[in-house]
Design a protein around this motif. Structure first.
Motif, short mmCIF file in Angstrom:
data_model
loop_
_atom_site.label_atom_id
_atom_site.label_comp_id
_atom_site.label_asym_id
_atom_site.label_seq_id
_atom_site.Cartn_x
_atom_site.Cartn_y
_atom_site.Cartn_z
N ARG A 22 -12.53 -19.90 8.26
CA ARG A 22 -11.20 -20.07 8.83
C ARG A 22 -10.11 -19.89 7.79
N SER A 23 -10.35 -20.43 6.57
CA SER A 23 -9.39 -20.31 5.49
C SER A 23 -9.18 -18.85 5.10
N SER A 24 -10.26 -18.10 5.07
CA SER A 24 -10.18 -16.69 4.71
C SER A 24 -9.38 -15.91 5.75
N LYS A 25 -9.68 -16.21 7.03
CA LYS A 25 -8.95 -15.53 8.10
C LYS A 25 -7.47 -15.90 8.08
N THR A 26 -7.19 -17.19 7.83
CA THR A 26 -5.79 -17.63 7.76
C THR A 26 -5.05 -16.93 6.63
N SER A 27 -5.71 -16.80 5.47
CA SER A 27 -5.10 -16.11 4.33
C SER A 27 -4.81 -14.66 4.65
N GLU A 28 -5.78 -14.02 5.31
CA GLU A 28 -5.59 -12.61 5.68
C GLU A 28 -4.44 -12.46 6.68
N ASN A 29 -4.39 -13.41 7.63
CA ASN A 29 -3.32 -13.35 8.63
C ASN A 29 -1.95 -13.55 7.98
N ARG A 30 -1.89 -14.47 7.03
CA ARG A 30 -0.63 -14.70 6.33
C ARG A 30 -0.20 -13.46 5.56
N LYS A 31 -1.16 -12.84 4.88
CA LYS A 31 -0.84 -11.62 4.13
C LYS A 31 -0.37 -10.52 5.08
N ARG A 32 -1.08 -10.43 6.23
CA ARG A 32 -0.71 -9.40 7.20
C ARG A 32 0.70 -9.64 7.74
N ARG A 33 0.97 -10.91 8.09
CA ARG A 33 2.31 -11.23 8.58
C ARG A 33 3.38 -11.00 7.51
N ALA A 34 3.02 -11.31 6.26
CA ALA A 34 3.96 -11.09 5.16
C ALA A 34 4.28 -9.60 5.02
N HIS A 35 3.22 -8.77 5.10
CA HIS A 35 3.45 -7.32 5.01
C HIS A 35 4.30 -6.82 6.16
N VAL A 36 4.00 -7.36 7.37
CA VAL A 36 4.77 -6.94 8.53
C VAL A 36 6.24 -7.37 8.40
N ASN A 37 6.44 -8.60 7.93
CA ASN A 37 7.81 -9.10 7.75
C ASN A 37 8.57 -8.29 6.70
N ASN A 38 7.88 -7.96 5.59
CA ASN A 38 8.52 -7.14 4.56
C ASN A 38 8.89 -5.77 5.09
N ALA A 39 7.96 -5.21 5.88
CA ALA A 39 8.23 -3.89 6.45
C ALA A 39 9.41 -3.96 7.41
N ASN A 40 9.42 -5.00 8.25
CA ASN A 40 10.53 -5.16 9.21
C ASN A 40 11.84 -5.39 8.48
N SER A 41 11.76 -6.17 7.40
CA SER A 41 12.98 -6.43 6.63
C SER A 41 13.51 -5.15 6.02
N LEU A 42 12.60 -4.32 5.48
CA LEU A 42 13.02 -3.06 4.88
C LEU A 42 13.61 -2.13 5.93
N ILE A 43 12.96 -2.11 7.11
CA ILE A 43 13.47 -1.26 8.19
C ILE A 43 14.86 -1.72 8.62
N THR A 44 15.05 -3.05 8.71
CA THR A 44 16.36 -3.59 9.09
C THR A 44 17.43 -3.23 8.07
N GLU A 45 17.05 -3.33 6.78
CA GLU A 45 18.02 -3.01 5.73
C GLU A 45 18.40 -1.53 5.78
N VAL A 46 17.40 -0.68 6.01
CA VAL A 46 17.68 0.76 6.10
C VAL A 46 18.57 1.04 7.31
N GLU A 47 18.26 0.37 8.45
CA GLU A 47 19.08 0.57 9.64
C GLU A 47 20.51 0.10 9.39
N ASN A 48 20.67 -1.06 8.72
CA ASN A 48 22.01 -1.55 8.40
C ASN A 48 22.74 -0.60 7.48
#
Length: 345
Positions: A22-48
């Protein structure tokens, strides 16, 4: 007993593996969400960033279709006050709000010593004070053509001179002449390399309405720059004084060029426009600007306060105040001494 221990150990072993999984899956999910958030943040900044550039381009298109204006203020400037400078700012804001004009410069033209006004100090003193007052301005300039002539020059003739200079500057693409432009906002498309740096530089920045491209100002494909006289309501009222203005000069000033009038408390410029056939005829060329933050600073009151050894700090720019004190201006009722002193220098 061994079986229980074995079972217990077995249970513990299974439990540890389950938590680790469970800990491994949670860590992977956090990393995945972090990557998604970073990507969304970059996309938002580019759009702005792109939105800011689109807004900047929209403003440029709007300004390119607007009439470009240079404001000219003629007067004694004896001395120049903060209110003189505020008039330029108020007028520019008003013309920009109409959506029909783009103010690209302002000119201060001190009157010649030959004007003969009471308490008028030398034009050299007045010019130096004006220069100090606008030393940090990025769109106002001092012009001494009127002050350095052999004698007094009518306002209409001064306006005609600057009108011809503006036309010649545009014709020759003289970027060092009228007016002094600001630096434009870059509209280059972002590339992958260095995109973060450019996003950081322009993040949360909207296109500045004061930012004008040098090439935009003097492009031969654009319409000529209009010159308008910036003045107070008292000048408009003076048009009604008999024999003070010639009809030809009034026609030139109001009809050919136009006025931007800053109102003062107690004045009613619309009444004077209505009562004058000439002003009424050209009323569309007269821009009335209401100054809602009333400030009755006048050069006459400044001189009187200095003669009485009263403080005028915050009424005139600090460099101007220091110049007045260093040269002991306006301390005597008879200012002819100052005029003569200035002529000797």
């Amino acid at each position: 007993m061994p079986w229980k221990m074995s079972g217990k150990l077995k249970f513990v072993t299974i439990c540890i593996r389950c938590q680790s999984c469970r800990s491994s899956k949670t860590s992977e999910n956090r990393k995945r969400r972090a990557h998604v958030n970073n990507a969304n943040s970059l996309i938002t900044e580019v759009e702005n960033l792109n939105l800011n550039r689109v807004n900047s381009n929209i403003y440029r298109v709007k300004m390119s279709s607007s009439t470009r204006v240079v404001l000219l203020a003629c007067g004694s400037f004896n001395p120049i006050t903060n209110m003189h400078l505020r008039m330029f700012e108020i007028a520019r804001d008003h013309l920009h709000r109409t959506g029909r004009y783009q103010v690209v410069g302002g000119i201060i033209s001190p009157v010649n010593d030959g004007y003969g006004k009471k308490d008028l100090v030398s034009s050299k003193h007045r010019a130096e004070m004006c220069k100090l007052a606008i030393e940090h301005s990025n769109w106002l300039k001092l012009d001494l053509w009127e002050a350095e002539r052999d004698g007094w020059t009518p306002t209409a003739q001064t306006m005609q001179h600057h009108h011809e200079n503006l036309a010649q500057s545009r014709l020759n693409n003289n970027l060092n002449s009228y007016p002094k432009p600001l630096t434009c906002v870059s509209t280059a498309s972002p590339t992958r390399r260095g995109v973060k740096r450019r996003i950081h530089d322009t993040k949360n920045e909207s296109p500045s309405k004061g930012d004008i491209d040098k090439d935009d100002i003097y492009s031969s494909g654009q319409s000529p720059i209009q010159l308008k006289l910036l003045c107070g309501g008292d000048l408009l009222e003076s048009f009604a004084v008999p024999d003070l203005w010639s009809k030809e000069d009034m026609e030139t000033i109001v009809g050919k060029f136009g006025l931007v009038v800053i109102t003062r408390a107690g004045s009613d410029p619309y009444k004077f426009i209505y009562e004058s056939d000439l002003l009424y005829k050209h009323q569309n060329n007269i821009h009335i600007v209401n100054e809602w933050i009333h400030n009755e600073i006048s050069s006459t009151k400044i001189r009187r306060a200095i003669r009485r050894d009263e403080s005028v700090k915050y009424l005139v720019p600090d460099p101007v105040l220091r110049y007045i004190k260093n040269h002991k201006l306006y301390q005597d009722a008879d200012e002819e001494k100052n005029v003569k002193a200035g002529e000797k220098k």
